[in-house]
Design a protein around this motif. Structure first.
Motif, PDB file in Angstrom:
ATOM      1  N   LEU A  62       9.310   5.892   9.568  1.00 43.91           N
ATOM      2  CA  LEU A  62       9.147   4.405   9.252  1.00 43.91           C
ATOM      3  C   LEU A  62      10.497   3.735   9.430  1.00 43.91           C
ATOM      4  N   ALA A  63      11.293   4.396   8.376  1.00 46.36           N
ATOM      5  CA  ALA A  63      12.544   3.636   8.367  1.00 46.36           C
ATOM      6  C   ALA A  63      13.237   3.373   9.886  1.00 46.36           C
ATOM      7  N   HIS A  64      13.335   4.712  10.229  1.00 45.36           N
ATOM      8  CA  HIS A  64      13.837   4.639  11.870  1.00 45.36           C
ATOM      9  C   HIS A  64      13.285   3.649  12.693  1.00 45.36           C
ATOM     10  N   HIS A  65      11.795   3.656  12.530  1.00 42.28           N
ATOM     11  CA  HIS A  65      11.173   2.616  13.472  1.00 42.28           C
ATOM     12  C   HIS A  65      11.509   1.061  13.104  1.00 42.28           C
ATOM     13  N   LEU A  66      11.514   0.996  12.072  1.00 42.97           N
ATOM     14  CA  LEU A  66      11.867  -0.468  11.591  1.00 42.97           C
ATOM     15  C   LEU A  66      13.166  -0.910  11.783  1.00 42.97           C
ATOM     16  N   THR A  67      14.215   0.090  11.887  1.00 44.76           N
ATOM     17  CA  THR A  67      15.553  -0.145  12.090  1.00 44.76           C
ATOM     18  C   THR A  67      15.923  -0.436  13.567  1.00 44.76           C
ATOM     19  N   GLU A  68      14.913   0.367  14.476  1.00 47.57           N
ATOM     20  CA  GLU A  68      15.132   0.411  15.720  1.00 47.57           C
ATOM     21  C   GLU A  68      14.169  -0.390  16.846  1.00 47.57           C
ATOM     22  N   HIS A  69      13.066  -0.536  16.076  1.00 52.20           N
ATOM     23  CA  HIS A  69      11.930  -0.939  16.879  1.00 52.20           C
ATOM     24  C   HIS A  69      11.260  -2.147  16.572  1.00 52.20           C
ATOM     25  N   ALA A  70      11.385  -2.742  15.288  1.00 54.52           N
ATOM     26  CA  ALA A  70      10.723  -3.830  14.699  1.00 54.52           C
ATOM     27  C   ALA A  70      11.649  -5.077  14.466  1.00 54.52           C
ATOM     28  N   LYS A  71      11.189  -6.229  14.312  1.00 53.36           N
ATOM     29  CA  LYS A  71      11.722  -7.360  13.949  1.00 53.36           C
ATOM     30  C   LYS A  71      12.269  -7.485  12.417  1.00 53.36           C
ATOM     31  N   ALA A  72      13.320  -7.819  12.390  1.00 55.98           N
ATOM     32  CA  ALA A  72      13.966  -7.936  11.034  1.00 55.98           C
ATOM     33  C   ALA A  72      13.143  -8.858  10.302  1.00 55.98           C
ATOM     34  N   GLY A  73      13.333  -8.284   8.667  1.00 49.14           N
ATOM     35  CA  GLY A  73      12.788  -9.468   7.845  1.00 49.14           C
ATOM     36  C   GLY A  73      11.307  -9.202   7.323  1.00 49.14           C
ATOM     37  N   ARG A  74      11.291  -9.861   6.186  1.00 50.57           N
ATOM     38  CA  ARG A  74      10.017  -9.414   5.632  1.00 50.57           C
ATOM     39  C   ARG A  74       8.570 -10.046   6.246  1.00 50.57           C
ATOM     40  N   MET A  99       0.806  -1.269   0.059  1.00 54.57           N
ATOM     41  CA  MET A  99      -0.118  -0.010   0.077  1.00 54.57           C
ATOM     42  C   MET A  99       1.032   1.499   0.005  1.00 54.57           C
ATOM     43  N   ALA A 100       0.513   2.190  -0.646  1.00 59.25           N
ATOM     44  CA  ALA A 100       1.218   3.477  -0.767  1.00 59.25           C
ATOM     45  C   ALA A 100       0.798   4.260   0.415  1.00 59.25           C
ATOM     46  N   PHE A 101       1.704   5.128   0.855  1.00 62.26           N
ATOM     47  CA  PHE A 101       1.759   5.852   1.997  1.00 62.26           C
ATOM     48  C   PHE A 101       2.553   7.192   1.817  1.00 62.26           C
ATOM     49  N   PRO A 102       2.217   8.288   2.621  1.00 62.18           N
ATOM     50  CA  PRO A 102       3.042   9.687   2.284  1.00 62.18           C
ATOM     51  C   PRO A 102       4.546   9.580   2.351  1.00 62.18           C
ATOM     52  N   ALA A 103       5.286   9.793   1.522  1.00 61.23           N
ATOM     53  CA  ALA A 103       6.867  10.077   1.250  1.00 61.23           C
ATOM     54  C   ALA A 103       7.139  10.672   2.448  1.00 61.23           C
ATOM     55  N   SER A 104       6.585  11.614   3.121  1.00 57.73           N
ATOM     56  CA  SER A 104       7.113  12.138   4.057  1.00 57.73           C
ATOM     57  C   SER A 104       7.389  11.663   5.306  1.00 57.73           C
ATOM     58  N   LEU A 105       6.453  10.579   5.390  1.00 57.94           N
ATOM     59  CA  LEU A 105       6.844   9.608   6.350  1.00 57.94           C
ATOM     60  C   LEU A 105       7.652   8.480   6.302  1.00 57.94           C
ATOM     61  N   VAL A 106       8.582   8.448   5.122  1.00 59.71           N
ATOM     62  CA  VAL A 106       9.398   7.462   5.039  1.00 59.71           C
ATOM     63  C   VAL A 106      10.645   7.507   6.128  1.00 59.71           C
ATOM     64  N   PRO A 107      11.206   8.514   6.415  1.00 63.12           N
ATOM     65  CA  PRO A 107      12.263   8.756   7.296  1.00 63.12           C
ATOM     66  C   PRO A 107      11.754   8.092   8.968  1.00 63.12           C
TER      67      PRO A 107
END
Length: 127
Positions: free
Chosen positions: A11-23, A1-9
């Motif tokens: 989201l990327a930070h959250h995924l790196t710091e707080h989420a489980k790795a992998g698809r 699903m598409a989401f606002p480009a302004s949220l990418v940084p």
């Protein structure tokens, strides 16, 4: 699903710091990296709200806000249903009715289309 480009940084930070790795990794995890339970989530959410000063915001309000913004941006009922993962129009209509203020915008758009194809008015003599 598409989401606002302004949220990418963020989201990327959250995924790196707080989420489980992998698809198939979890986006929100507990303190030990496992499934986040409702009680633990509530505690984390309240702490987050306190640190941001947002006040009494429920996590589900974020979904509501996102869908309201999508409806305001012109998303159709079908598009809202797809974004929300719903198979009935009932839920999507909640967001559609919130954008009733677009009535003048819609009328102006229709007026513009009419004006493009309308013949110039005839003069008093019918010419």
């Amino acid at each position: 699903m598409a989401f606002p480009a302004s949220l990418v940084p963020e989201l990327a930070h959250h995924l790196t710091e707080h989420a489980k790795a992998g698809r198939t990794g979890l986006v929100l995890v507990g303190a030990r990296g496992g499934v986040l339970r409702r009680n633990n989530f509530r505690r984390i959410w309240l702490r987050t709200l306190a640190s941001t000063g947002l006040g009494d915001v429920h996590f589900h309000d974020l979904r509501h806000t996102g869908n309201t913004l999508a409806a305001t941006g012109g998303a159709t009922t079908r598009e809202l249903m797809q974004r929300m993962g719903h198979s009935s129009v009932r839920a999507a209509l909640v967001y559609q009715h919130l954008v009733n203020g677009r009535d003048h915008q819609i009328a102006d758009c229709v007026d513009g289309q009419i004006t493009k194809v309308r013949r110039p008015p005839r003069g008093p003599s019918g010419t």
